[in-house]
Design an enzyme around this catalytic site. Sequence first.
Site, PDB file in Angstrom:
ATOM      1  N   ASP A 109      19.034-126.723  -4.434  1.00  0.00           N
ATOM      2  CA  ASP A 109      19.927-125.715  -4.333  1.00  0.00           C
ATOM      3  C   ASP A 109      19.658-124.979  -3.132  1.00  0.00           C
ATOM      4  O   ASP A 109      19.648-125.534  -1.826  1.00  0.00           O
ATOM      5  CB  ASP A 109      19.633-124.817  -5.590  1.00  0.00           C
ATOM      6  CG  ASP A 109      20.612-123.538  -5.801  1.00  0.00           C
ATOM      7  OD1 ASP A 109      21.636-123.997  -6.378  1.00  0.00           O
ATOM      8  OD2 ASP A 109      20.241-122.453  -5.557  1.00  0.00           O
ATOM      9  N   ASP A 240      26.745-132.659 -11.971  1.00  0.00           N
ATOM     10  CA  ASP A 240      26.623-130.977 -11.478  1.00  0.00           C
ATOM     11  C   ASP A 240      28.032-130.483 -11.405  1.00  0.00           C
ATOM     12  O   ASP A 240      29.075-130.981 -10.770  1.00  0.00           O
ATOM     13  CB  ASP A 240      26.030-131.103 -10.153  1.00  0.00           C
ATOM     14  CG  ASP A 240      25.707-129.890  -9.502  1.00  0.00           C
ATOM     15  OD1 ASP A 240      26.152-128.801 -10.091  1.00  0.00           O
ATOM     16  OD2 ASP A 240      24.993-129.679  -8.511  1.00  0.00           O
ATOM     17  N   HIS A 267      23.001-129.917 -12.365  1.00  0.00           N
ATOM     18  CA  HIS A 267      22.418-129.345 -11.192  1.00  0.00           C
ATOM     19  C   HIS A 267      21.003-129.267 -11.262  1.00  0.00           C
ATOM     20  O   HIS A 267      20.410-129.351 -10.380  1.00  0.00           O
ATOM     21  CB  HIS A 267      23.106-127.856 -10.942  1.00  0.00           C
ATOM     22  CG  HIS A 267      22.760-127.234  -9.867  1.00  0.00           C
ATOM     23  ND1 HIS A 267      23.112-127.551  -8.431  1.00  0.00           N
ATOM     24  CD2 HIS A 267      22.044-126.217  -9.650  1.00  0.00           C
ATOM     25  CE1 HIS A 267      22.653-126.866  -7.813  1.00  0.00           C
ATOM     26  NE2 HIS A 267      21.793-125.758  -8.200  1.00  0.00           N
TER      27      HIS A 267
END
Length: 285
Positions: A109, A240, A267
């Site tokens: 991320d 995701d 995710h």
Amino acid sequence: MKSPKWLDRILYPFAHHTLELQAGQMHYVDEGQGEPIVFVHGTPTWSFVWRQQIKALSRTHRCIAPDHLGFGLSDKPDDFAYTPEAHAHNLEQLIDHLQLRDITLVVHDFGGPIGLSYALKHPENVKRLVILNTWMWSLEDEAQIMKISGFLNSGIGRFLYLNLGFSPRLLLPRGYHQKRHLSKDVHQHYLKPLSNSRSRMGTWHFAISLKESGPWFASLWEQHEKLRAIPKLILWGEKDKLLPLSLLEQWQNTFPEAKVKRLEAGHFVQEEKGGEIADAIKDFI
């Protein structure tokens, strides 16, 4: 530092360490001995998100996982910039403070651009890269992401994030493909560090930086050739709902030599496929 009462020491049995930065105290995990692995989290998570990998890999390696300022057990100062660039500077200070050498850098991320910024500045000190559902370039071509980030920079968006806890309450569950992995107890470990509006400033700044930090992301990507010689493993949750699969394609097209493992996960692939991710990193090392 003392453990907060809500912290489950079975889920997260690690010793607490802190580094005093100019803007506040950064908390980090430092477990095991051997070659260092540095885990860099995104939003709205903290070092807790890497607990399964740290438990497995600290048997043979030294595992370091910081909490960015504004997240987890780190301070949440009012006067910190909270930009990805500022977090990258803090990470560099931690690595220098611990005098880490020949790092395996694991990023996810927002931890992608934050951690990879270090790799671009110090490629000689990064032995391997492990990339999970992240990016390192401007997202201006991702119209949906730009639209959402722009909206979150409005008064309503700020209210959603700071007053209602939009990121840990609603976005986090959306980041799971199989909701059974987000038990009530696990979810509490993401809600508790962000329990009031003041403590959520970091999550809001990340949300608006998807657009606002575009030039900085672009400046990183301009240097991507510096990473060419570093062995790479890409572990991607292909279910995701927060980031498009096109990001994986850009990684693969740019670095076709990278090893790639796609997993049926959302995710937060390190949560849903904890053991598989740990094993894949161990095999790669």
